[in-house]
Design a protein around this motif. Structure first.
Motif, short mmCIF file in Angstrom:
data_model
loop_
_atom_site.label_atom_id
_atom_site.label_comp_id
_atom_site.label_asym_id
_atom_site.label_seq_id
_atom_site.Cartn_x
_atom_site.Cartn_y
_atom_site.Cartn_z
N TYR A 33 0.90 -1.22 -0.06
CA TYR A 33 0.06 0.11 -0.18
C TYR A 33 0.91 1.21 -0.05
O TYR A 33 1.92 1.18 0.50
CB TYR A 33 -0.83 0.11 1.18
N TYR A 35 0.26 5.32 1.46
CA TYR A 35 -0.50 6.04 2.55
C TYR A 35 -0.04 7.38 2.48
O TYR A 35 1.29 7.39 2.36
CB TYR A 35 -0.64 5.38 4.03
N LEU A 43 -4.03 10.21 8.03
CA LEU A 43 -3.59 9.46 7.20
C LEU A 43 -4.56 8.75 6.27
O LEU A 43 -5.87 8.45 6.68
CB LEU A 43 -3.16 8.12 7.96
N ILE A 45 -5.36 6.22 2.70
CA ILE A 45 -4.83 5.31 1.71
C ILE A 45 -4.75 5.93 0.19
O ILE A 45 -5.92 6.82 0.03
CB ILE A 45 -5.66 4.07 1.49
N ILE A 56 -6.61 -1.08 -5.27
CA ILE A 56 -7.34 0.37 -4.85
C ILE A 56 -6.63 1.38 -5.44
O ILE A 56 -5.42 1.58 -5.43
CB ILE A 56 -7.31 0.27 -3.13
N PHE A 107 4.23 -1.21 8.43
CA PHE A 107 4.58 0.11 7.81
C PHE A 107 6.06 0.34 7.76
O PHE A 107 6.89 -0.05 8.66
CB PHE A 107 4.02 1.32 8.60
N GLY A 108 6.48 1.19 6.66
CA GLY A 108 7.75 1.65 6.72
C GLY A 108 7.99 2.81 7.38
O GLY A 108 6.88 3.39 7.90
N GLN A 109 9.01 3.55 7.39
CA GLN A 109 9.35 4.47 8.19
C GLN A 109 8.72 6.01 7.67
O GLN A 109 8.85 7.01 8.43
CB GLN A 109 10.82 4.60 8.75
N PHE B 35 -8.25 -1.64 14.56
CA PHE B 35 -6.81 -1.37 15.16
C PHE B 35 -6.47 -0.22 15.95
O PHE B 35 -7.25 0.70 15.82
CB PHE B 35 -5.80 -1.56 13.92
N TYR B 37 -3.21 2.06 16.45
CA TYR B 37 -1.81 2.34 16.11
C TYR B 37 -1.11 3.35 16.52
O TYR B 37 -1.92 4.27 17.08
CB TYR B 37 -1.60 2.63 14.60
N GLN B 39 1.85 6.22 16.80
CA GLN B 39 3.10 6.92 15.99
C GLN B 39 3.70 7.72 16.98
O GLN B 39 3.45 8.91 17.32
CB GLN B 39 2.37 7.62 14.89
N ARG B 43 8.13 8.86 13.86
CA ARG B 43 7.07 8.53 12.62
C ARG B 43 6.74 7.20 12.30
O ARG B 43 5.93 7.09 11.66
CB ARG B 43 8.02 9.24 11.35
N GLN B 44 7.32 6.25 13.01
CA GLN B 44 6.97 4.95 12.63
C GLN B 44 5.59 4.64 13.20
O GLN B 44 5.17 4.85 14.25
CB GLN B 44 8.15 4.10 13.19
N MET B 45 4.99 3.97 12.24
CA MET B 45 3.53 3.37 12.50
C MET B 45 3.69 1.92 13.31
O MET B 45 4.17 1.21 12.72
CB MET B 45 2.63 3.34 11.52
N LEU B 47 1.82 -1.03 15.45
CA LEU B 47 0.47 -1.80 16.06
C LEU B 47 0.47 -1.83 17.31
O LEU B 47 1.42 -2.44 17.89
CB LEU B 47 0.29 -2.91 15.18
N ARG B 50 -5.10 -5.25 18.14
CA ARG B 50 -6.13 -5.51 17.11
C ARG B 50 -7.32 -6.31 17.82
O ARG B 50 -7.35 -7.05 18.55
CB ARG B 50 -5.41 -6.53 16.27
N PHE B 91 -3.90 6.31 16.61
CA PHE B 91 -4.52 6.25 15.64
C PHE B 91 -5.50 5.11 15.87
O PHE B 91 -5.04 4.10 15.85
CB PHE B 91 -3.74 6.25 14.40
N SER B 95 -10.79 -1.69 9.20
CA SER B 95 -10.34 -2.32 8.06
C SER B 95 -11.39 -3.20 7.54
O SER B 95 -11.98 -4.30 8.26
CB SER B 95 -9.03 -3.20 8.42
N LYS B 100 -7.86 -2.32 3.03
CA LYS B 100 -7.54 -0.95 3.32
C LYS B 100 -7.68 -0.78 4.94
O LYS B 100 -8.64 -1.10 5.49
CB LYS B 100 -7.91 -0.14 2.35
N LEU B 101 -6.88 0.19 5.17
CA LEU B 101 -7.20 0.83 6.74
C LEU B 101 -7.64 2.10 6.54
O LEU B 101 -7.37 3.10 5.78
CB LEU B 101 -5.90 1.04 7.33
N PHE B 103 -8.35 5.58 8.83
CA PHE B 103 -7.73 5.99 10.09
C PHE B 103 -8.81 7.11 10.67
O PHE B 103 -9.43 7.74 9.90
CB PHE B 103 -6.56 6.55 9.78
#
Lengths: 116, 113
Positions: A33, A35, A43, A45, A56, A107-109, B35, B37, B39, B43-45, B47, B50, B91, B95, B100-101, B103
């Motif tokens: 994905y 986002y 946030l 998508i 999507i 997620f990535g950073q 979920f 999340y 942050q 900046r890393q998301m 989890l 759930r 957050f 889903s 998809k999420l 938020f």
């Protein structure tokens, strides 16, 4: 070993330029994905791909074009950058599907894109 | 349309105390996932927890637990024994089984010593 990695982490560029953000996941997931997180931290998508197929596309301008060469990679190319494109872009992956196969997204950073 | 609402833009808690973050959502689906999340400034998301909608039992993960009220479409997060490292944006996300999420707008949690 990073599960979802994006490059670059920071990107500063001028209006009108074209830029790409790369994403790779080593989790063996089928779905990836993009986002977008705006300046208010919201946030949303943009795209999702499942096994290289676009699933999507959330009414994103045509200037944004995702490309998935294989299921471990999903790149985002942006043409003719505008000031409003400034945001943090997150790549994510999941072993998604219907029912119990739908799991969390990793997620990535994030890539902070600043258009000047 | 499926939406997620977090009505608390900011919350604060003292270290070792308990705080609850609110989340409501709107959907016509009967099966879905929810979920929380986190942050942090990095900046890393990440989890946190759930919940599957078909499970009546509330999910727990160590100091984090949820109060899932399916009929009320409410999904709050309780953080017990708050720690300085819990300070972050939180957050809530919904889903559907469409990969998809969605938020909420987030809640900024401050933790005071």
């Amino acid at each position: 070993d990073t599960a979802v990695s994006q490059t670059p982490k920071y990107l500063v560029t001028q209006m009108g330029n074209d830029k790409s953000i790369k994403c790779e996941q080593n989790l063996g997931h089928d779905t990836m994905y993009w986002y977008k997180q705006d300046s208010k931290k919201f946030l949303k998508i943009m795209f999702s791909y499942n096994n290289k197929e676009l699933i999507i596309n959330e009414t994103v301008p045509n200037r944004f074009s995702p490309k998935s060469p294989d299921k471990a990679h999903l790149n985002l190319h942006i043409n003719s950058l505008e000031l409003g494109d400034s945001a943090v872009y997150f790549c994510a992956s999941s072993q998604a599907g219907t029912g119990p196969l739908n799991t969390e997204a990793f997620f990535g950073q994030g890539t902070r894109l600043t258009v000047v | 349309a499926q939406t997620v609402t977090q009505s608390q833009p900011e919350m604060s808690v003292q270290e070792a105390e308990t705080v609850t973050l609110s989340c409501t959502y709107d959907t016509s689906e009967s099966d879905y996932y929810l979920f929380w999340y986190k942050q942090p400034p990095s900046r890393q998301m990440i989890l946190v927890i759930r919940q599957e909608a078909y499970k009546q039992q509330n999910a727990t993960e160590n100091r984090f637990s949820v109060n899932f009220q399916k009929a009320a479409k409410s999904f709050s997060l309780k953080i017990s024994d708050s720690q300085l490292g819990d300070a972050a944006m939180y957050f809530c996300a919904y889903s559907p089984y469409t990969d998809k999420l969605i938020f909420g707008t987030g809640t900024r949690l401050q933790v005071f010593p």
